[in-house]
Design an enzyme around this catalytic site. Structure first.
Site, mmCIF file in Angstrom:
data_model
loop_
_atom_site.group_PDB
_atom_site.id
_atom_site.type_symbol
_atom_site.label_atom_id
_atom_site.label_comp_id
_atom_site.label_asym_id
_atom_site.label_seq_id
_atom_site.Cartn_x
_atom_site.Cartn_y
_atom_site.Cartn_z
ATOM 1 N N ALA A 185 0.816 -1.222 0.000
ATOM 2 C CA ALA A 185 0.000 0.000 0.000
ATOM 3 C C ALA A 185 0.849 1.272 0.000
ATOM 4 O O ALA A 185 0.339 2.358 0.220
ATOM 5 C CB ALA A 185 -0.937 -0.008 1.204
ATOM 6 N N SER A 186 2.144 1.133 -0.286
ATOM 7 C CA SER A 186 3.002 2.315 -0.281
ATOM 8 C C SER A 186 2.830 3.160 -1.545
ATOM 9 O O SER A 186 3.220 4.325 -1.573
ATOM 10 C CB SER A 186 4.467 1.885 -0.155
ATOM 11 O OG SER A 186 4.795 0.961 -1.174
ATOM 12 N N ARG A 187 2.279 2.559 -2.591
ATOM 13 C CA ARG A 187 2.118 3.283 -3.867
ATOM 14 C C ARG A 187 1.094 2.537 -4.714
ATOM 15 O O ARG A 187 0.558 1.497 -4.295
ATOM 16 C CB ARG A 187 3.455 3.414 -4.616
ATOM 17 C CG ARG A 187 4.120 2.083 -4.894
ATOM 18 C CD ARG A 187 5.566 2.274 -5.358
ATOM 19 N NE ARG A 187 6.289 1.019 -5.300
ATOM 20 C CZ ARG A 187 6.384 0.138 -6.310
ATOM 21 N NH1 ARG A 187 5.788 0.395 -7.449
ATOM 22 N NH2 ARG A 187 7.066 -0.978 -6.166
ATOM 23 N N ASN B 111 -2.963 -7.293 -2.266
ATOM 24 C CA ASN B 111 -2.710 -6.407 -3.409
ATOM 25 C C ASN B 111 -1.264 -6.415 -3.892
ATOM 26 O O ASN B 111 -0.998 -6.156 -5.068
ATOM 27 C CB ASN B 111 -3.105 -4.973 -2.992
ATOM 28 C CG ASN B 111 -2.641 -3.926 -3.963
ATOM 29 O OD1 ASN B 111 -3.262 -3.723 -4.998
ATOM 30 N ND2 ASN B 111 -1.536 -3.262 -3.652
ATOM 31 N N TYR C 57 2.383 -14.507 -15.301
ATOM 32 C CA TYR C 57 1.522 -13.583 -14.547
ATOM 33 C C TYR C 57 0.053 -13.959 -14.739
ATOM 34 O O TYR C 57 -0.722 -14.014 -13.774
ATOM 35 C CB TYR C 57 1.805 -12.159 -15.021
ATOM 36 C CG TYR C 57 0.975 -11.075 -14.373
ATOM 37 C CD1 TYR C 57 1.293 -10.576 -13.112
ATOM 38 C CD2 TYR C 57 -0.122 -10.530 -15.040
ATOM 39 C CE1 TYR C 57 0.539 -9.559 -12.540
ATOM 40 C CE2 TYR C 57 -0.884 -9.514 -14.474
ATOM 41 C CZ TYR C 57 -0.551 -9.044 -13.223
ATOM 42 O OH TYR C 57 -1.295 -8.028 -12.648
ATOM 43 N N VAL C 58 -0.325 -14.264 -15.989
ATOM 44 C CA VAL C 58 -1.726 -14.612 -16.290
ATOM 45 C C VAL C 58 -2.127 -15.870 -15.525
ATOM 46 O O VAL C 58 -3.203 -15.939 -14.911
ATOM 47 C CB VAL C 58 -1.922 -14.796 -17.809
ATOM 48 C CG1 VAL C 58 -3.325 -15.303 -18.115
ATOM 49 C CG2 VAL C 58 -1.649 -13.489 -18.549
ATOM 50 N N LYS D 223 -2.538 -15.105 -11.819
ATOM 51 C CA LYS D 223 -3.778 -14.364 -11.562
ATOM 52 C C LYS D 223 -4.988 -15.302 -11.691
ATOM 53 O O LYS D 223 -5.983 -15.138 -10.986
ATOM 54 C CB LYS D 223 -3.897 -13.169 -12.512
ATOM 55 C CG LYS D 223 -2.982 -12.009 -12.150
ATOM 56 C CD LYS D 223 -3.318 -11.446 -10.772
ATOM 57 C CE LYS D 223 -2.583 -10.175 -10.425
ATOM 58 N NZ LYS D 223 -2.800 -9.753 -9.026
ATOM 59 N N ILE E 148 -4.504 0.181 -15.276
ATOM 60 C CA ILE E 148 -4.725 1.441 -14.549
ATOM 61 C C ILE E 148 -3.342 2.047 -14.326
ATOM 62 O O ILE E 148 -2.579 1.547 -13.480
ATOM 63 C CB ILE E 148 -5.389 1.186 -13.176
ATOM 64 C CG1 ILE E 148 -6.599 0.263 -13.282
ATOM 65 C CG2 ILE E 148 -5.693 2.505 -12.480
ATOM 66 C CD1 ILE E 148 -7.909 0.886 -13.596
HETATM 67 N N1 LIG Z 1 -1.862 -1.096 -12.211
HETATM 68 C C1 LIG Z 1 -2.425 -1.885 -13.075
HETATM 69 O O1 LIG Z 1 -2.573 -1.583 -14.263
HETATM 70 C C2 LIG Z 1 -2.953 -3.236 -12.639
HETATM 71 C C3 LIG Z 1 -3.813 -3.904 -13.507
HETATM 72 C C4 LIG Z 1 -4.332 -5.125 -13.125
HETATM 73 C C5 LIG Z 1 -3.995 -5.667 -11.901
HETATM 74 N N2 LIG Z 1 -3.156 -5.004 -11.076
HETATM 75 C C6 LIG Z 1 -2.844 -5.633 -9.781
HETATM 76 O O2 LIG Z 1 -3.036 -4.672 -8.776
HETATM 77 C C7 LIG Z 1 -2.126 -4.908 -7.700
HETATM 78 C C8 LIG Z 1 -1.328 -3.633 -7.436
HETATM 79 O O3 LIG Z 1 -0.599 -3.325 -8.624
HETATM 80 P P1 LIG Z 1 0.083 -1.892 -8.814
HETATM 81 O O4 LIG Z 1 0.121 -1.641 -10.259
HETATM 82 O O5 LIG Z 1 -0.553 -0.885 -7.914
HETATM 83 O O6 LIG Z 1 1.573 -2.219 -8.299
HETATM 84 P P2 LIG Z 1 2.784 -1.232 -7.921
HETATM 85 O O7 LIG Z 1 2.414 0.179 -8.149
HETATM 86 O O8 LIG Z 1 3.991 -1.797 -8.579
HETATM 87 O O9 LIG Z 1 2.924 -1.421 -6.327
HETATM 88 C C9 LIG Z 1 3.356 -2.641 -5.808
HETATM 89 C C10 LIG Z 1 3.248 -2.599 -4.310
HETATM 90 O O10 LIG Z 1 3.621 -3.903 -3.798
HETATM 91 C C11 LIG Z 1 4.621 -3.728 -2.805
HETATM 92 N N3 LIG Z 1 5.508 -4.873 -2.736
HETATM 93 C C12 LIG Z 1 6.408 -5.315 -3.670
HETATM 94 N N4 LIG Z 1 7.042 -6.428 -3.229
HETATM 95 C C13 LIG Z 1 6.539 -6.684 -1.989
HETATM 96 C C14 LIG Z 1 6.775 -7.678 -1.013
HETATM 97 N N5 LIG Z 1 7.645 -8.680 -1.254
HETATM 98 N N6 LIG Z 1 6.088 -7.627 0.159
HETATM 99 C C15 LIG Z 1 5.205 -6.630 0.398
HETATM 100 N N7 LIG Z 1 4.919 -5.654 -0.499
HETATM 101 C C16 LIG Z 1 5.579 -5.687 -1.668
HETATM 102 C C17 LIG Z 1 5.347 -2.453 -3.188
HETATM 103 O O11 LIG Z 1 5.947 -1.959 -1.997
HETATM 104 P P3 LIG Z 1 7.390 -1.228 -1.961
HETATM 105 O O12 LIG Z 1 7.354 -0.141 -2.999
HETATM 106 O O13 LIG Z 1 7.426 -0.721 -0.547
HETATM 107 O O14 LIG Z 1 8.430 -2.265 -2.227
HETATM 108 C C18 LIG Z 1 4.185 -1.584 -3.671
HETATM 109 O O15 LIG Z 1 3.530 -0.979 -2.589
HETATM 110 C C19 LIG Z 1 -1.277 -6.108 -8.120
HETATM 111 O O16 LIG Z 1 -1.813 -7.285 -7.564
HETATM 112 C C20 LIG Z 1 -1.410 -6.104 -9.640
HETATM 113 O O17 LIG Z 1 -1.192 -7.389 -10.168
HETATM 114 C C21 LIG Z 1 -2.613 -3.813 -11.419
#
Ligand SMILES: NC(=O)c1ccc[n+]([C@@H]2O[C@H](COP(=O)([O-])OP(=O)(O)OC[C@H]3O[C@@H](n4cnc5c(N)ncnc54)[C@H](OP(=O)(O)O)[C@@H]3O)[C@@H](O)[C@H]2O)c1
Length: 251
Positions: free
Chosen positions: A15-17, A92, A158-159, A162, A191
């Site tokens: 949830a940091s970003r 997440n 990844y697919v 998921k 997104i």
């Molecule tokens: N954005 C999209 O387009 C999209 C589309 C479909 C699905 N999703 C899904 O939505 C979710 C969030 O995606 P996002 O795009 O928001 O990702 P993101 O911006 O890359 O953020 C990933 C988050 O996961 C944390 N993280 C990474 N490794 C970790 C670990 N080992 N333990 C705990 N936390 C960890 C990161 O923390 P640090 O920065 O502190 O390391 C960061 O807060 C994922 O499940 C992704 O598959 C995203």
């Protein structure tokens, strides 16, 4: 809008970003106490907590690698000692998601994704389950992806992971329904978040051309769907996958 008459405690992993940060902010705005999990981005996680406390909410940042059994056990213990037993779990967090051809992929590259989307959900659920069962209430929300419906090429690891996360959702939902615990999955489309800052405009245009709503979604679109599924009012919805993608998987 409040999600409950009771103050709920929420753990949002990663949830940091990105989407996790938007989910944490949205759930805090509904009155929940929020555990902001992070791995590397301590400053960003503290920044999310400060945004929440600035408007009178309650949030605390917790560092943990959600793929590690001991760290997950410690995370849940620390959250519950600080904010109370966890009512709502949002799964997440994600690591890197490189595009690779079948020839480039290995079993290790599949395990990399399965650790986030199967192992980590299992560890997290097992850690929060005793409290949820004891109280006869729980909300578990997996963040999946539309890619399972679309079958994107060069992305099979990844697919597949998921898809497995959706399988967990459906099986857990049936097993936990008698305990008042719902389990659902939110499946976002693409997104854009911080890591997409360099995405070429032509790729965004090509994607939106196929989206019935004709534009990209925002992190808050995902967060609103999560808040609904986390609410007391969603207590009769379980085992479902909710696409948040402007209709991109309508076919
Ligand atoms: N954005 C999209 O387009 C999209 C589309 C479909 C699905 N999703 C899904 O939505 C979710 C969030 O995606 P996002 O795009 O928001 O990702 P993101 O911006 O890359 O953020 C990933 C988050 O996961 C944390 N993280 C990474 N490794 C970790 C670990 N080992 N333990 C705990 N936390 C960890 C990161 O923390 P640090 O920065 O502190 O390391 C960061 O807060 C994922 O499940 C992704 O598959 C995203």
């Amino acid at each position: 809008m409040s999600i409950s008459n009771t103050t709920r405690t929420v753990l949002v992993t990663g949830a940091s970003r990105g989407l996790g940060a938007a989910i944490a902010l949205e759930l805090a705005a509904t009155g929940a106490h929020v555990a902001v999990n992070y791995f590397n981005s301590a400053v960003a996680a503290e920044g999310i907590c400060q945004q929440i406390t600035a408007y009178g909410g309650r949030a605390v940042a917790f560092k943990a690698d959600v793929r590690d059994e001991d760290e997950v056990a410690r995370l849940v213990q620390e959250v519950e000692a600080s904010l109370g037993t966890i009512d709502i779990l949002v799964i997440n967090a994600t690591g890197p998601q490189p595009f690779q051809s079948i020839e480039e992929q290995t079993w290790r590259s599949h395990l990399d994704q399965l650790e986030f989307f199967v192992k980590s959900p299992l560890l997290l659920l097992k850690a929060v389950l005793p409290g949820m069962k004891q109280r006869g209430f729980g909300r578990v929300i997996n963040i999946g992806s539309e890619v399972f419906e679309l079958g994107n090429p060069r992305f099979a690891n990844y697919v597949a992971a998921k898809g497995a996360q959706l399988g967990l959702t459906r099986s857990w939902a049936r097993e936990l329904a008698p305990f008042g615990i719902t389990v659902n999955l939110v499946a976002p489309g693409w997104i854009p978040v911080e890591r997409h800052v360099d995405a070429p405009q032509r790729e965004i245009d090509a994607y939106t051309a196929g989206v019935p709503m004709q534009h990209m979604g925002l992190p808050v679109d995902v967060a609103k769907a999560v808040a609904f599924l986390a609410s007391d009012g969603a207590g009769f919805i379980t085992g479902q996958s909710l696409a948040v993608n402007g209709g991109n998987t309508l076919n």
